[in-house]
Motif scaffolding. Structure first.
Motif, PDB file in Angstrom:
ATOM      1  N   GLY A 104       0.815  -1.215   0.000  1.00  0.00           N
ATOM      2  CA  GLY A 104       0.000   0.000   0.000  1.00  0.00           C
ATOM      3  C   GLY A 104       0.842   1.255   0.000  1.00  0.00           C
ATOM      4  N   LEU A 105       1.920   1.257   0.772  1.00  0.00           N
ATOM      5  CA  LEU A 105       2.810   2.416   0.816  1.00  0.00           C
ATOM      6  C   LEU A 105       3.460   2.651  -0.542  1.00  0.00           C
ATOM      7  CD1 LEU A 105       4.109   4.681   2.441  1.00  0.00           C
ATOM      8  CD2 LEU A 105       5.864   3.050   3.171  1.00  0.00           C
ATOM      9  N   ALA A 106       3.890   1.582  -1.192  1.00  0.00           N
ATOM     10  CA  ALA A 106       4.501   1.723  -2.524  1.00  0.00           C
ATOM     11  C   ALA A 106       3.502   2.285  -3.523  1.00  0.00           C
ATOM     12  CB  ALA A 106       5.025   0.367  -2.995  1.00  0.00           C
ATOM     13  N   GLN A 165       2.914   5.972  -2.811  1.00  0.00           N
ATOM     14  CA  GLN A 165       4.040   6.814  -3.218  1.00  0.00           C
ATOM     15  C   GLN A 165       4.087   7.000  -4.730  1.00  0.00           C
ATOM     16  OE1 GLN A 165       7.177   4.600  -1.255  1.00  0.00           O
ATOM     17  NE2 GLN A 165       7.390   6.196   0.295  1.00  0.00           N
ATOM     18  N   LEU A 166       3.602   6.022  -5.470  1.00  0.00           N
ATOM     19  CA  LEU A 166       3.612   6.123  -6.934  1.00  0.00           C
ATOM     20  C   LEU A 166       2.562   7.100  -7.456  1.00  0.00           C
ATOM     21  CD1 LEU A 166       4.072   2.414  -8.010  1.00  0.00           C
ATOM     22  CD2 LEU A 166       5.685   4.281  -8.357  1.00  0.00           C
ATOM     23  N   ALA A 167       1.445   7.178  -6.770  1.00  0.00           N
ATOM     24  CA  ALA A 167       0.336   8.005  -7.250  1.00  0.00           C
ATOM     25  C   ALA A 167       0.509   9.449  -6.776  1.00  0.00           C
ATOM     26  CB  ALA A 167      -0.983   7.433  -6.737  1.00  0.00           C
ATOM     27  N   PRO A 168       0.110  10.395  -7.593  1.00  0.00           N
ATOM     28  CA  PRO A 168       0.154  11.789  -7.145  1.00  0.00           C
ATOM     29  C   PRO A 168      -0.938  12.034  -6.114  1.00  0.00           C
ATOM     30  CG  PRO A 168      -0.877  11.633  -9.293  1.00  0.00           C
ATOM     31  CD  PRO A 168      -0.387  10.257  -8.951  1.00  0.00           C
ATOM     32  N   GLY A 169      -0.665  12.933  -5.197  1.00  0.00           N
ATOM     33  CA  GLY A 169      -1.681  13.262  -4.206  1.00  0.00           C
ATOM     34  C   GLY A 169      -1.195  13.019  -2.793  1.00  0.00           C
ATOM     35  N   PRO A 170      -2.115  13.109  -1.850  1.00  0.00           N
ATOM     36  CA  PRO A 170      -1.756  13.014  -0.435  1.00  0.00           C
ATOM     37  C   PRO A 170      -1.381  11.589  -0.015  1.00  0.00           C
ATOM     38  CG  PRO A 170      -4.124  13.216  -0.682  1.00  0.00           C
ATOM     39  CD  PRO A 170      -3.533  13.361  -2.054  1.00  0.00           C
ATOM     40  N   LEU A 171      -0.145  11.395   0.362  1.00  0.00           N
ATOM     41  CA  LEU A 171       0.401  10.079   0.682  1.00  0.00           C
ATOM     42  C   LEU A 171      -0.372   9.368   1.784  1.00  0.00           C
ATOM     43  CD1 LEU A 171       2.748   7.984   0.381  1.00  0.00           C
ATOM     44  CD2 LEU A 171       3.919   9.289   2.161  1.00  0.00           C
ATOM     45  N   ALA A 207      -3.359   9.884   3.078  1.00  0.00           N
ATOM     46  CA  ALA A 207      -4.757   9.602   2.727  1.00  0.00           C
ATOM     47  C   ALA A 207      -4.846   8.424   1.771  1.00  0.00           C
ATOM     48  CB  ALA A 207      -5.411  10.839   2.119  1.00  0.00           C
ATOM     49  N   GLN A 208      -3.954   8.369   0.798  1.00  0.00           N
ATOM     50  CA  GLN A 208      -3.974   7.255  -0.156  1.00  0.00           C
ATOM     51  C   GLN A 208      -3.644   5.933   0.525  1.00  0.00           C
ATOM     52  OE1 GLN A 208      -1.270   8.780  -3.081  1.00  0.00           O
ATOM     53  NE2 GLN A 208      -2.936   9.551  -4.346  1.00  0.00           N
ATOM     54  N   LEU A 209      -2.723   5.955   1.462  1.00  0.00           N
ATOM     55  CA  LEU A 209      -2.405   4.733   2.199  1.00  0.00           C
ATOM     56  C   LEU A 209      -3.594   4.309   3.051  1.00  0.00           C
ATOM     57  CD1 LEU A 209      -0.454   2.498   2.963  1.00  0.00           C
ATOM     58  CD2 LEU A 209       0.491   4.029   4.707  1.00  0.00           C
ATOM     59  N   GLY A 210      -4.260   5.260   3.673  1.00  0.00           N
ATOM     60  CA  GLY A 210      -5.459   4.947   4.444  1.00  0.00           C
ATOM     61  C   GLY A 210      -6.543   4.327   3.586  1.00  0.00           C
ATOM     62  N   ILE A 211      -6.714   4.853   2.402  1.00  0.00           N
ATOM     63  CA  ILE A 211      -7.698   4.304   1.465  1.00  0.00           C
ATOM     64  C   ILE A 211      -7.315   2.873   1.091  1.00  0.00           C
ATOM     65  CG2 ILE A 211      -8.581   4.521  -0.899  1.00  0.00           C
ATOM     66  CD1 ILE A 211      -8.395   7.625  -0.409  1.00  0.00           C
ATOM     67  N   TYR A 212      -6.049   2.643   0.823  1.00  0.00           N
ATOM     68  CA  TYR A 212      -5.591   1.286   0.500  1.00  0.00           C
ATOM     69  C   TYR A 212      -5.834   0.333   1.669  1.00  0.00           C
ATOM     70  CZ  TYR A 212      -2.687  -2.740  -0.391  1.00  0.00           C
ATOM     71  OH  TYR A 212      -2.260  -4.021  -0.536  1.00  0.00           O
ATOM     72  N   ILE A 213      -5.525   0.777   2.876  1.00  0.00           N
ATOM     73  CA  ILE A 213      -5.720  -0.080   4.048  1.00  0.00           C
ATOM     74  C   ILE A 213      -7.202  -0.431   4.209  1.00  0.00           C
ATOM     75  CG2 ILE A 213      -5.601  -0.120   6.572  1.00  0.00           C
ATOM     76  CD1 ILE A 213      -2.902   1.413   6.273  1.00  0.00           C
ATOM     77  N   GLY A 214      -8.074   0.515   3.934  1.00  0.00           N
ATOM     78  CA  GLY A 214      -9.506   0.218   3.947  1.00  0.00           C
ATOM     79  C   GLY A 214      -9.879  -0.807   2.893  1.00  0.00           C
ATOM     80  N   TYR A 215      -9.184  -0.762   1.776  1.00  0.00           N
ATOM     81  CA  TYR A 215      -9.462  -1.684   0.674  1.00  0.00           C
ATOM     82  C   TYR A 215      -8.988  -3.110   0.950  1.00  0.00           C
ATOM     83  CZ  TYR A 215      -9.570  -3.619  -4.033  1.00  0.00           C
ATOM     84  OH  TYR A 215      -9.832  -4.402  -5.116  1.00  0.00           O
ATOM     85  N   VAL A 216      -7.936  -3.270   1.755  1.00  0.00           N
ATOM     86  CA  VAL A 216      -7.304  -4.575   1.969  1.00  0.00           C
ATOM     87  C   VAL A 216      -8.322  -5.654   2.324  1.00  0.00           C
ATOM     88  CG1 VAL A 216      -5.734  -5.853   3.507  1.00  0.00           C
ATOM     89  CG2 VAL A 216      -5.010  -3.703   2.505  1.00  0.00           C
TER      90      VAL A 216
END
Length: 130
Positions: free
Chosen positions: A53-55, A58-64, A66-75
């Motif tokens: 999720g962190l990787a 980091q690849l996507a533009p935008g707030p790091l 928040a994006q990791l939090g979204i990924y963790i919700g998706y897991v």
């Protein structure tokens, strides 16, 4: 990702509401809090899932963070988890800024309110010159 989660969606949402409300230190610090809390302490997600999720964040533009939090919700909770985790993480900041804007709009002519907003601009300049 196919195993049954060790936490409820409600618990995850409450965690991100709390982190979004009182988390301090910028995206790198928030990402560190997520690792310590969710991987090391609570063991809600694995180290491998977190690093993936962190990787991606980091690849996507935008707030790091928040994006990791979204990924963790998706897991473990797919699109619903991602959406709710994202809203829970972002909503506190949104409402804080909204309330500050309303206060400034209503009382912006008062010296003490101008001082509060002025110091937000001046303090970083003073700190960088020291």
């Amino acid at each position: 990702m196919n195993e049954k989660p060790k936490y409820t969606l409600r618990a995850l949402i409450l965690y991100f509401l709390k982190l979004g409300t009182i988390g301090f230190g910028g995206p790198v610090a928030l990402v560190g809090y997520m690792y310590k809390d969710l991987v090391e302490n609570k063991k809600w997600i694995s180290d491998e899932e977190y690093k993936e999720g962190l990787a991606l964040a980091q690849l996507a533009p935008g707030p790091l963070a928040a994006q990791l939090g979204i990924y963790i919700g998706y897991v473990h909770y797919n699109i619903v988890g991602a959406t709710l985790a994202g809203f829970a993480f972002i909503a506190p900041s949104f409402f804080m800024v909204l309330i500050l804007g309303i206060i400034y709009q209503a009382y912006g002519g008062l010296l003490w309110i101008q001082s509060v907003f002025f110091m937000e601009l001046v303090l970083p300049l003073l700190e960088s010159s020291l």
